[in-house]
Design an enzyme around this catalytic site. Structure first.
Site, PDB file in Angstrom:
ATOM      1  N   GLY A 194      -2.728 -42.877 -24.298  1.00  0.00           N
ATOM      2  CA  GLY A 194      -3.639 -41.972 -25.014  1.00  0.00           C
ATOM      3  C   GLY A 194      -2.854 -40.955 -25.819  1.00  0.00           C
ATOM      4  N   LEU A 204      -2.355 -40.466 -28.984  1.00  0.00           N
ATOM      5  CA  LEU A 204      -2.741 -40.004 -30.327  1.00  0.00           C
ATOM      6  C   LEU A 204      -3.814 -38.927 -30.301  1.00  0.00           C
ATOM      7  CD1 LEU A 204      -2.771 -43.421 -32.229  1.00  0.00           C
ATOM      8  CD2 LEU A 204      -0.907 -41.794 -31.937  1.00  0.00           C
ATOM      9  N   GLY A 205      -4.186 -38.470 -29.108  1.00  0.00           N
ATOM     10  CA  GLY A 205      -5.245 -37.466 -29.004  1.00  0.00           C
ATOM     11  C   GLY A 205      -4.718 -36.059 -29.227  1.00  0.00           C
ATOM     12  N   GLN A 206      -5.579 -35.085 -28.916  1.00  0.00           N
ATOM     13  CA  GLN A 206      -5.240 -33.684 -29.182  1.00  0.00           C
ATOM     14  C   GLN A 206      -3.960 -33.279 -28.439  1.00  0.00           C
ATOM     15  OE1 GLN A 206      -7.926 -30.704 -27.674  1.00  0.00           O
ATOM     16  NE2 GLN A 206      -7.190 -29.134 -29.079  1.00  0.00           N
ATOM     17  N   ASP A 239      -1.587 -46.168 -27.430  1.00  0.00           N
ATOM     18  CA  ASP A 239      -2.995 -45.765 -27.592  1.00  0.00           C
ATOM     19  C   ASP A 239      -3.775 -47.028 -27.951  1.00  0.00           C
ATOM     20  OD1 ASP A 239      -5.489 -44.367 -28.638  1.00  0.00           O
ATOM     21  OD2 ASP A 239      -4.239 -42.624 -28.274  1.00  0.00           O
ATOM     22  N   ILE A 240      -5.110 -46.892 -28.055  1.00  0.00           N
ATOM     23  CA  ILE A 240      -5.893 -48.056 -28.498  1.00  0.00           C
ATOM     24  C   ILE A 240      -6.148 -48.015 -29.997  1.00  0.00           C
ATOM     25  CG2 ILE A 240      -7.047 -48.741 -26.351  1.00  0.00           C
ATOM     26  CD1 ILE A 240      -9.406 -46.947 -27.194  1.00  0.00           C
ATOM     27  N   ASP A 271      -4.112 -50.739 -24.070  1.00  0.00           N
ATOM     28  CA  ASP A 271      -5.382 -50.296 -23.492  1.00  0.00           C
ATOM     29  C   ASP A 271      -5.170 -50.090 -21.998  1.00  0.00           C
ATOM     30  OD1 ASP A 271      -7.919 -49.946 -22.518  1.00  0.00           O
ATOM     31  OD2 ASP A 271      -8.812 -51.608 -23.675  1.00  0.00           O
ATOM     32  N   TYR A 297     -18.269 -35.838 -16.582  1.00  0.00           N
ATOM     33  CA  TYR A 297     -16.837 -35.587 -16.810  1.00  0.00           C
ATOM     34  C   TYR A 297     -16.241 -34.836 -15.621  1.00  0.00           C
ATOM     35  CZ  TYR A 297     -12.760 -33.493 -19.253  1.00  0.00           C
ATOM     36  OH  TYR A 297     -11.507 -33.078 -19.642  1.00  0.00           O
TER      37      TYR A 297
HETATM   38  P1  NAD Z   1      -8.450 -36.907 -26.810  1.00  0.00           P
HETATM   39  O1  NAD Z   1      -9.824 -37.451 -26.747  1.00  0.00           O
HETATM   40  O2  NAD Z   1      -8.069 -36.062 -27.972  1.00  0.00           O
HETATM   41  O3  NAD Z   1      -7.386 -38.100 -26.705  1.00  0.00           O
HETATM   42  C1  NAD Z   1      -7.548 -39.169 -25.832  1.00  0.00           C
HETATM   43  C2  NAD Z   1      -6.774 -40.339 -26.402  1.00  0.00           C
HETATM   44  O4  NAD Z   1      -6.930 -41.438 -25.490  1.00  0.00           O
HETATM   45  C3  NAD Z   1      -7.290 -40.810 -27.763  1.00  0.00           C
HETATM   46  O5  NAD Z   1      -6.221 -40.911 -28.690  1.00  0.00           O
HETATM   47  C4  NAD Z   1      -7.904 -42.171 -27.477  1.00  0.00           C
HETATM   48  O6  NAD Z   1      -7.781 -43.091 -28.541  1.00  0.00           O
HETATM   49  C5  NAD Z   1      -7.103 -42.599 -26.256  1.00  0.00           C
HETATM   50  N1  NAD Z   1      -7.807 -43.609 -25.454  1.00  0.00           N
HETATM   51  C6  NAD Z   1      -9.138 -43.701 -25.230  1.00  0.00           C
HETATM   52  N2  NAD Z   1      -9.399 -44.784 -24.480  1.00  0.00           N
HETATM   53  C7  NAD Z   1      -8.205 -45.394 -24.225  1.00  0.00           C
HETATM   54  C8  NAD Z   1      -7.822 -46.558 -23.523  1.00  0.00           C
HETATM   55  N3  NAD Z   1      -8.738 -47.340 -22.942  1.00  0.00           N
HETATM   56  N4  NAD Z   1      -6.509 -46.865 -23.460  1.00  0.00           N
HETATM   57  C9  NAD Z   1      -5.581 -46.097 -24.060  1.00  0.00           C
HETATM   58  N5  NAD Z   1      -5.891 -44.981 -24.768  1.00  0.00           N
HETATM   59  C10 NAD Z   1      -7.188 -44.641 -24.845  1.00  0.00           C
HETATM   60  O7  NAD Z   1      -8.196 -36.119 -25.437  1.00  0.00           O
HETATM   61  P2  NAD Z   1      -7.189 -34.917 -25.176  1.00  0.00           P
HETATM   62  O8  NAD Z   1      -7.880 -33.657 -25.524  1.00  0.00           O
HETATM   63  O9  NAD Z   1      -5.867 -35.214 -25.741  1.00  0.00           O
HETATM   64  O10 NAD Z   1      -7.166 -34.955 -23.583  1.00  0.00           O
HETATM   65  C11 NAD Z   1      -6.234 -35.729 -22.873  1.00  0.00           C
HETATM   66  C12 NAD Z   1      -6.514 -35.562 -21.388  1.00  0.00           C
HETATM   67  O11 NAD Z   1      -6.499 -34.156 -21.054  1.00  0.00           O
HETATM   68  C13 NAD Z   1      -7.879 -36.085 -20.925  1.00  0.00           C
HETATM   69  O12 NAD Z   1      -7.763 -36.564 -19.624  1.00  0.00           O
HETATM   70  C14 NAD Z   1      -8.739 -34.828 -20.908  1.00  0.00           C
HETATM   71  O13 NAD Z   1      -9.797 -34.942 -19.996  1.00  0.00           O
HETATM   72  C15 NAD Z   1      -7.739 -33.791 -20.443  1.00  0.00           C
HETATM   73  N6  NAD Z   1      -8.129 -32.440 -20.798  1.00  0.00           N
HETATM   74  C16 NAD Z   1      -8.165 -32.050 -22.104  1.00  0.00           C
HETATM   75  C17 NAD Z   1      -8.555 -30.757 -22.423  1.00  0.00           C
HETATM   76  C18 NAD Z   1      -8.607 -30.282 -23.852  1.00  0.00           C
HETATM   77  O14 NAD Z   1      -9.089 -29.167 -24.102  1.00  0.00           O
HETATM   78  N7  NAD Z   1      -8.119 -31.059 -24.813  1.00  0.00           N
HETATM   79  C19 NAD Z   1      -8.900 -29.865 -21.404  1.00  0.00           C
HETATM   80  C20 NAD Z   1      -8.891 -30.317 -20.084  1.00  0.00           C
HETATM   81  C21 NAD Z   1      -8.474 -31.599 -19.791  1.00  0.00           C
HETATM   82  N1  SER Z   2     -11.748 -29.197 -23.303  1.00  0.00           N
HETATM   83  C1  SER Z   2     -12.325 -30.061 -22.326  1.00  0.00           C
HETATM   84  C2  SER Z   2     -13.747 -30.331 -22.647  1.00  0.00           C
HETATM   85  O1  SER Z   2     -14.377 -29.455 -23.196  1.00  0.00           O
HETATM   86  C3  SER Z   2     -12.221 -29.432 -20.963  1.00  0.00           C
HETATM   87  O2  SER Z   2     -11.827 -30.381 -20.070  1.00  0.00           O
HETATM   88  O3  SER Z   2     -14.223 -31.381 -22.325  1.00  0.00           O
END
Ligand code: NAD
Ligand code: SER
Length: 316
Positions: A8, A10-12, A34-35, A52, A142
């Site tokens: 994962g 490419l996410g935030q 990533d996917i 994946d 969630y």
């Molecule tokens: P995001 O949604 O920005 O990124 C998630 C990434 O996972 C995406 O690039 C997506 O393409 C990839 N993905 C989705 N399904 C997949 C799969 N089957 N196989 C491989 N990759 C896959 O999320 P984020 O904000 O980067 O968060 C990452 C983690 O941190 C998550 O577990 C989220 O719950 C946790 N988190 C984030 C925040 C926040 O504010 N960003 C806060 C608390 C917890």
């Molecule tokens: N930033 C995340 C959300 O709002 C907290 O886990 O889902």
């Protein structure tokens, strides 16, 4: 030598964590996956492969083939999106975690980072200065998946010796990659709208305080947790992480100090109920004591950097 897999990526969070880990361990030792397909910048910075996490056979094969020693699993459906498809979100979030725990158990990649969230708390939790150990009755899909995930992580640590490490991230604020459908996303959107249009309609009410953290602090502390000697960790579920707490009104006022014509209106939607079930502020003294959690950005410093970087980004 460490060989790191980021699922994962490419996410935030992943898009910034990959760069930080490549600086630390060498680009060739950090495998971004990533996917979806990456942009040019990430692709050029080191190895990337489509993977994946729900496909266990391929995941295990990848880990063995690349001699991976540690895994960061960031794949999940976030709070807002999860409420739109509860059963699917549960399946994805749990399977993503269980596959990474099992892959760690069946390979040499025994160290696993998996993020939890402030969403593990619920409406019956004390809302202010929420302790590490307290009532936990989350009422979002969630939050339920994150609480179950923490329990599974601790179970795999105690039962199989997996070096499971986790933090309960607050809402994360960054300018590089858009947030992925959470309840705290307003605190990123507001900067882009303030710079572009000088106005923002917020989907939370003005007085909804939530814990937040600037991404640089989140990345530094994640790496700090992963690097500390294991015997310093008194917890193998997930550590509270407080960051900075503020309301949409306080954030808007801070932006108005720099952009006086900025205006905010409030039109709360389904995410308001989610936000109200989460803590307003968190006690992270256990993480400070065990592994030195340390935050550099307060509200004003974060707003300064966000406005500067978002303006640069929008100018292209
Ligand atoms: P995001 O949604 O920005 O990124 C998630 C990434 O996972 C995406 O690039 C997506 O393409 C990839 N993905 C989705 N399904 C997949 C799969 N089957 N196989 C491989 N990759 C896959 O999320 P984020 O904000 O980067 O968060 C990452 C983690 O941190 C998550 O577990 C989220 O719950 C946790 N988190 C984030 C925040 C926040 O504010 N960003 C806060 C608390 C917890
Ligand atoms: N930033 C995340 C959300 O709002 C907290 O886990 O889902």
């Amino acid at each position: 030598m460490e060989r790191v897999l980021i699922i994962g990526s490419l996410g935030q969070i992943g898009s910034e964590l990959v760069i930080a880990l490549r600086k630390k361990y060498g680009a060739e030792n950090v495998f971004a996956t990533d996917i979806k397909n990456p942009g040019n910048k990430l692709r050029k910075s080191g190895p990337f492969q489509i993977l994946d996490v729900l496909d266990f056979k391929n995941l295990l094969h990848f880990i063995v083939r690349h001699h991976i020693t540690q895994i960061y699993n960031l794949a999940a459906v976030l709070s807002g999106n999860a409420e739109k498809m509860p059963l699917q979100a549960w399946d994805i979030n749990m399977k993503a975690l269980m596959n990474s725990l099992e892959a760690a158990r069946q390979s040499e990649a025994k160290k696993l980072f998996w993020p939890s969230s402030i969403a593990v708390f619920g409406p019956t939790t004390p809302r202010h200065n929420t302790p590490q150990l307290t009532v936990m009755e989350p009422n979002t899909v969630y939050g339920i998946s994150k609480l179950a995930g923490e329990r599974w992580g601790e179970y795999y640590n105690k039962r199989y010796g997996i070096d499971f490490r986790s933090v309960r991230y607050p809402g994360l604020i960054s300018y590089k990659t858009e947030p992925g459908g959470g309840t705290t996303d307003y605190a990123v959107e507001i900067f882009f709208e303030a710079v572009k249009n000088k106005s923002y309609e917020c989907f939370l009410s003005e007085d909804t305080a939530l814990p937040m953290m600037f991404m640089e602090d989140a990345i530094q502390n994640t790496i700090r947790l992963m690097e500390v000697e294991g015997d310093k960790l008194s917890l193998r579920s997930s550590y509270n992480m407080a960051g900075i707490s503020f309301t949409p009104k306080e954030l808007a006022e801070s932006i108005q100090k720099r952009i006086p014509e900025f205006r905010i209106t409030y039109n709360p939607d389904f995410r308001q109920v989610i936000a109200e079930s989460w803590p307003a502020s968190i006690d992270d003294s256990v993480a400070q004591r065990d592994w030195g959690l340390n935050v550099n950005y307060d509200l004003e410093k974060m707003v300064d950097v966000m406005l500067k970087e978002v303006s640069k980004k929008l100018k292209g």
